[in-house]
Design an enzyme around this catalytic site. Structure first.
Site: not given
Ligand SMILES: [Zn+2]
Length: 335
Positions: A205, A258
């Protein structure tokens, strides 16, 4: 040129790739990547109250909804053929311990119970993080000197995951990027009798500007600093492979990259290196850019939506979290 172009056979070519692009039917036959609604996961934002349906300005067509409306909205998701939702909660109150994240009557816990009752077939995935529940908006516990503490955060995250599983979540999805949280969550879930509940790990992420609209949606902008001490540097891909490897080792069942479209190379590398199902999150900023350009008449919104989703799939994602889930599924259904 004239002497090499034969009057009947034209250029002496053995290979003419255009042969397979001649008609829509042939193009359809040789298409390498196909989208299917079963790959989609629709993110939803739950707020306290009743009869609340507030559109999120930078994310047209997406709403913050109260529990009662959530049930109706989820019916649309099911109807469209989308198998799963990802739940984000906006609690009544926030504090420094993220009490609302793991409370038995927390907003996600109530939403999960209500959803599973109304739509038992819908896969409910709970976002497991602390930022929406912390008064400072960070994804973990903040020490006096302002640093986000890893291990103390992991303890609360594990407690949160268990409370979500207890409320009936089919899957938990830790999105905090603390070290060791997958192992801790797996162990705690197992100890509490939830060994059947899979973990979808936000493994790679990135600290990206493309989350902008989401922070409006989830009311989770950090009050100070940024998330660069735990989310990844957008410039790194080898580090993503290392993060994914660690999460799989610790027990992640599904791994996520992501954002999606600006990180297709990361999705591709992860897909090549690991056998676990790969999810990609087409984030709010990716969605907002397509919507905004379409509203201005600068791009065909529907074509852009399908092309972006196809590209994410082509890069290697098995699952796509997307605010387009319902629209794309309907379009696919219509043929
Ligand atoms: Zn968070």
């Amino acid at each position: 040129m004239a002497q090499i172009i034969h009057p009947v056979r034209g250029l002496p070519l053995v290979h003419r790739p255009r042969r397979l692009r001649e008609t829509p039917a042939i193009r359809r036959m040789v298409r390498e990547t196909r989208l299917d609604p079963s790959a989609f996961i629709f993110p939803m934002f739950v707020v306290p109250g009743e009869n609340v349906r507030t559109e999120i300005p930078p994310m047209p067509g997406n709403f913050q909804v109260s529990l009662d409306i959530l049930i109706d909205e989820a019916a649309e998701v099911v109807e469209a053929g989308v198998p799963a939702v990802m739940l984000f909660g906006i609690p009544e109150t926030k504090d420094e311990e993220a009490t609302g994240a793991w409370a038995e009557d927390g907003i996600i816990q109530r939403a999960t119970r209500a959803l599973k009752r109304a739509h038992p077939e819908l896969v409910v995935i709970a976002d497991t993080c602390l930022c929406e529940y912390m008064s400072h908006g960070h994804c973990g516990v903040v020490a006096e000197d302002g640093r986000v503490e890893n291990d103390a955060s992991v303890e609360i995250l594990a407690r949160t995951a268990v409370s979500q599983a207890r409320a009936g979540a089919d899957m938990v999805a830790p999105s905090d990027m603390m070290d060791g949280r997958i192992g801790a969550i797996r162990e705690t879930l197992d100890e509490e009798g939830f060994s059947r509940v899979p973990i979808m790990s936000y493994a790679a992420k990135y600290a990206t500007c493309f989350y902008g609209p989401f922070r409006v949606a989830a009311d989770s902008t950090p009050a100070f600093g940024d998330r660069r001490s735990y989310q990844m540097d957008p410039a790194n891909v080898r580090e993503a492979l290392r993060e994914v490897a660690l999460d799989i080792e610790e027990g992640a069942d599904i791994i996520m990259v992501k954002p999606a479209l600006p990180y297709l190379d990361v999705i591709c590398r992860v897909r090549e290196a690991f056998d676990a199902p790969v999810a990609a999150y087409q984030v709010s900023g990716e969605f907002a850019m397509i919507k905004a350009a379409a509203q201005n008449g600068w791009i065909d919104g529907e074509l852009a939506m399908m092309e972006a989703l196809t590209s994410i799939k082509r890069a290697g994602a098995d699952l796509i979290l997307t605010y387009f889930a319902k629209d794309a599924a309907r379009l696919l259904k219509a043929g």
